[in-house]
Design a protein around this motif. Structure first.
Motif, PDB file in Angstrom:
ATOM      1  N   ALA A 186       0.821  -1.230   0.095  1.00 48.49           N
ATOM      2  CA  ALA A 186       0.086   0.109  -0.114  1.00 48.49           C
ATOM      3  C   ALA A 186       0.669   1.390  -0.044  1.00 48.49           C
ATOM      4  CB  ALA A 186      -0.814  -0.001   1.284  1.00 48.49           C
ATOM      5  N   ALA A 187       2.102   1.286   0.642  1.00 47.40           N
ATOM      6  CA  ALA A 187       2.913   2.243   0.719  1.00 47.40           C
ATOM      7  C   ALA A 187       3.606   2.661  -0.738  1.00 47.40           C
ATOM      8  CB  ALA A 187       3.930   2.188   1.708  1.00 47.40           C
ATOM      9  N   THR A 188       3.925   1.323  -1.226  1.00 51.44           N
ATOM     10  CA  THR A 188       4.400   1.408  -2.646  1.00 51.44           C
ATOM     11  C   THR A 188       3.537   2.238  -3.626  1.00 51.44           C
ATOM     12  OG1 THR A 188       5.891  -0.003  -2.229  1.00 51.44           O
ATOM     13  CG2 THR A 188       5.287   0.428  -4.598  1.00 51.44           C
ATOM     14  N   GLU A 189       2.340   1.898  -3.610  1.00 44.05           N
ATOM     15  CA  GLU A 189       0.963   2.140  -4.386  1.00 44.05           C
ATOM     16  C   GLU A 189       0.674   3.709  -4.335  1.00 44.05           C
ATOM     17  OE1 GLU A 189      -1.987  -0.392  -3.604  1.00 44.05           O
ATOM     18  OE2 GLU A 189      -0.923  -2.289  -4.594  1.00 44.05           O
ATOM     19  N   SER A 190       1.189   4.195  -3.005  1.00 41.93           N
ATOM     20  CA  SER A 190       0.781   5.450  -2.866  1.00 41.93           C
ATOM     21  C   SER A 190       1.706   6.582  -3.698  1.00 41.93           C
ATOM     22  CB  SER A 190       1.118   6.094  -1.214  1.00 41.93           C
ATOM     23  OG  SER A 190       2.314   5.918  -0.867  1.00 41.93           O
ATOM     24  N   GLY A 191       2.837   6.026  -4.250  1.00 39.60           N
ATOM     25  CA  GLY A 191       3.238   6.957  -5.372  1.00 39.60           C
ATOM     26  C   GLY A 191       4.415   6.062  -5.533  1.00 39.60           C
ATOM     27  N   TYR A 194       8.317   7.178  -5.878  1.00 36.02           N
ATOM     28  CA  TYR A 194       9.029   7.610  -4.704  1.00 36.02           C
ATOM     29  C   TYR A 194       9.834   6.500  -4.091  1.00 36.02           C
ATOM     30  CZ  TYR A 194       6.460  12.038  -4.937  1.00 36.02           C
ATOM     31  OH  TYR A 194       6.235  13.132  -5.583  1.00 36.02           O
ATOM     32  N   GLY A 195       9.790   5.112  -4.772  1.00 41.96           N
ATOM     33  CA  GLY A 195      10.416   4.145  -4.239  1.00 41.96           C
ATOM     34  C   GLY A 195       9.790   3.189  -3.639  1.00 41.96           C
ATOM     35  N   GLY A 197       8.580   2.688  -0.455  1.00 43.73           N
ATOM     36  CA  GLY A 197       8.053   3.424   0.560  1.00 43.73           C
ATOM     37  C   GLY A 197       6.855   4.123  -0.074  1.00 43.73           C
ATOM     38  N   GLY A 198       7.107   4.421  -1.140  1.00 46.72           N
ATOM     39  CA  GLY A 198       6.137   5.275  -2.040  1.00 46.72           C
ATOM     40  C   GLY A 198       5.907   6.945  -1.574  1.00 46.72           C
ATOM     41  N   ALA A 199       4.955   7.530  -1.763  1.00 45.32           N
ATOM     42  CA  ALA A 199       4.793   8.825  -1.276  1.00 45.32           C
ATOM     43  C   ALA A 199       4.344   8.949   0.215  1.00 45.32           C
ATOM     44  CB  ALA A 199       3.620   9.763  -2.067  1.00 45.32           C
ATOM     45  N   TYR A 200       3.803   7.700   0.761  1.00 49.20           N
ATOM     46  CA  TYR A 200       3.849   7.819   2.231  1.00 49.20           C
ATOM     47  C   TYR A 200       5.261   7.964   2.820  1.00 49.20           C
ATOM     48  CZ  TYR A 200       1.729   6.094   6.460  1.00 49.20           C
ATOM     49  OH  TYR A 200       1.523   6.224   7.700  1.00 49.20           O
TER      50      TYR A 200
END
Length: 346
Positions: A186-191, A194-195, A197-200
């Motif tokens: 879910a973290a990755t899917e947030s952005g 950004y890698g 961990g995503g945008a989160y």
């Protein structure tokens, strides 16, 4: 854009012992959380009489927003609705519609980009529009994520400075920024750009950097997580704060900064003031927990500034932000005659 109401949208929480399990079932619906796990979490609420502090905190924030809006000459009423307990979003929409309001500007008490902080609220608003029959009658527009807005950053800057002063006699002090863990996917899917961990994660690191820069400290620091739930087989963001505290080497002073939260709700009181403090004591570390923004004047006025951005249609280049990631973009409106608009997947 002409708005005629403001909605303070939050998570919600139980108001008594009889509410605890029904509330937790609302929170975990569809997630496959076993009943015994709900009973474990229920202990946290029962320890406080079954009453979540988030409700009183939202009432206080609503009152503070009303006062600041009046001070700034903005004549808009403030309504309050929750995702998981009374008053629900459906209650708030029915109330404001009955009062003749149609174009609503929403403050969500989540500063960061994630499914739970953005996508799930969007889904809840869509469901509320359908359940109330107000689709086509009410338009909902949410302010941007405010993780690096000065109004959100300033209370933490003051808190970290005060904590470092309190720990001035410690030989080695570590600053630990903490937020709610979410599944890694879910973290990755947030952005994804950004890698992992995503945008989160990127937003939290940006907020932490902005705080440290404003404080002017070169103390070692880290980003850690709390309140993990769900299946043990599902990867979540790590490290857990208690594990991270146990692994600190040569540290005798610890500043705990709850940058993932806007108020001292149950997860702050239990996971940090209880469990994390116990972990620090077990490792002979003196710890100070920094307050969340709550109704700090800078935070309240910052939220009103964010509302004014949308009211006055302030260009992105003129919107305040304390990190290279900002200002985060606006969200598309939901509701009246806007269903065809393509929404941002974040």
């Amino acid at each position: 854009m002409s708005y005629d109401a403001i909605l303070l949208a939050s998570f919600g929480g139980p108001e008594g012992q009889a509410d605890v399990i029904p509330f937790l079932k609302n929170v975990t619906r569809g997630k496959g959380i076993p009943e015994e796990r709900l009973e474990e979490v229920a202990v946290h609420y029962r320890h406080h009489g079954g009453v979540s502090p988030i409700n009183a905190q939202n009432r206080d924030l609503k009152a503070a927003l009303e006062a600041e809006l009046a001070r700034q000459g903005i004549d808009l009423p403030v309504y309050w609705g929750n995702r998981n307990w009374n008053p629900y979003f459906t209650d708030a929409l029915r109330e404001l519609h009955a009062d003749g309001k149609r174009d609503v500007l929403v403050i969500v008490t989540s500063a960061y980009t994630s499914y739970s902080g953005v996508g799930q609220y969007r889904e809840d608003f869509e469901r509320a529009l359908d359940d109330t029959g107000l689709r086509g009658e009410v338009r909902i527009s949410r302010i941007r994520e405010f993780f690096d807005h000065p109004g959100f950053i300033t209370p933490f800057v003051e808190g970290v400075r005060a904590a470092l002063d309190e720990l001035a006699d410690a030989a080695n002090t570590h600053v630990m920024f903490v937020t709610h863990s979410i599944p890694t996917a879910a973290a990755t899917e947030s952005g994804p750009e950004y890698g992992e961990g995503g945008a989160y994660e990127a937003q939290h690191r940006a907020a932490a950097d902005a705080i440290l820069r404003a404080v002017g400290t070169d103390a070692p620091h880290s980003l850690v997580y709390q309140s993990r739930s769900g299946s043990p087989s599902t990867p979540w963001l790590e490290p857990d704060i208690n594990d991270a505290i146990a692994q600190l080497d040569g540290v005798d002073g610890l500043v705990i900064v709850p940058i993932g939260f806007v108020s001292d709700h149950m997860e702050v009181l239990w996971d940090l003031d209880n469990e994390a403090m116990e972990s620090a004591g077990e490792n002979s570390i003196r710890a100070v927990r920094v307050p969340t923004p709550g109704i700090h004047p800078a935070f309240v006025s910052g939220l009103v500034d964010l509302l004014r951005e949308r009211i006055d249609e302030v260009p992105a280049a003129e919107r305040p932000h304390e990190s290279p990631l900002g200002p985060w973009p606006d969200h598309p409106a939901q509701g009246a005659a806007l269903d065809a608009v393509v929404t941002n997947s974040r």
